[in-house]
Design a protein around this motif. Structure first.
Motif: not given
Length: 134
Positions: A34-40, A74-79, A85-91
């Motif tokens: 898992v990575r934050p959405t601002d990383e690859e 792929r973005l996955v919703y895992e709040p 991130d602030e929207g609850g998504y991880v990469r």
């Protein structure tokens, strides 16, 4: 083709299949990275094989290079995830587990086939030596 030639060609197959196994094992080990959405995302590795030597030379096979998968993932919703991130998504990486398992089986079978060729060529060489001794 000589016995040593067969061993040499089979060893190129061993090398390519070993690198393929390494790439697939890296992909499988990182399928849930898992990575934050601002990383690859982790980029899957794909081995590109090609015939070794020239167009008329049958010298086995070799690794032509390594291609990397999508860094977008792929973005996955895992709040509830700490990296969300602030929207609850991880990469997550864009790696298909079933495809990787199929690739793993093919690479293992290719490695086993190359090993069998080496063993048969060795046995043939030993038999030829024993004939020469008699």
């Amino acid at each position: 083709m000589t016995t040593f030639g067969a061993i040499g060609i089979a060893s190129t197959g061993l090398t390519v299949n070993r690198k393929w196994l390494d790439a697939v094992s890296d992909n499988l080990a990182n399928v849930n990275t898992v990575r934050p959405t601002d990383e690859e995302a982790f980029q899957a590795r794909y081995v590109i094989a090609q015939a070794a030597g020239g167009p008329r030379d049958t010298a086995g096979t070799q690794v032509a290079g390594i291609e990397l998968g999508s860094a977008e993932g792929r973005l996955v919703y895992e709040p509830d995830h700490p990296l969300a991130d602030e929207g609850g998504y991880v990469r997550y990486p864009d790696i298909d587990l079933s495809s990787q398992m199929s690739q793993l089986i093919m690479a293992q079978r290719g490695y086993q086939a190359s090993t069998a060729v080496v063993e048969r060529a060795r046995a043939t060489y030993e038999q030829a030596l024993s004939i020469g001794r008699n």
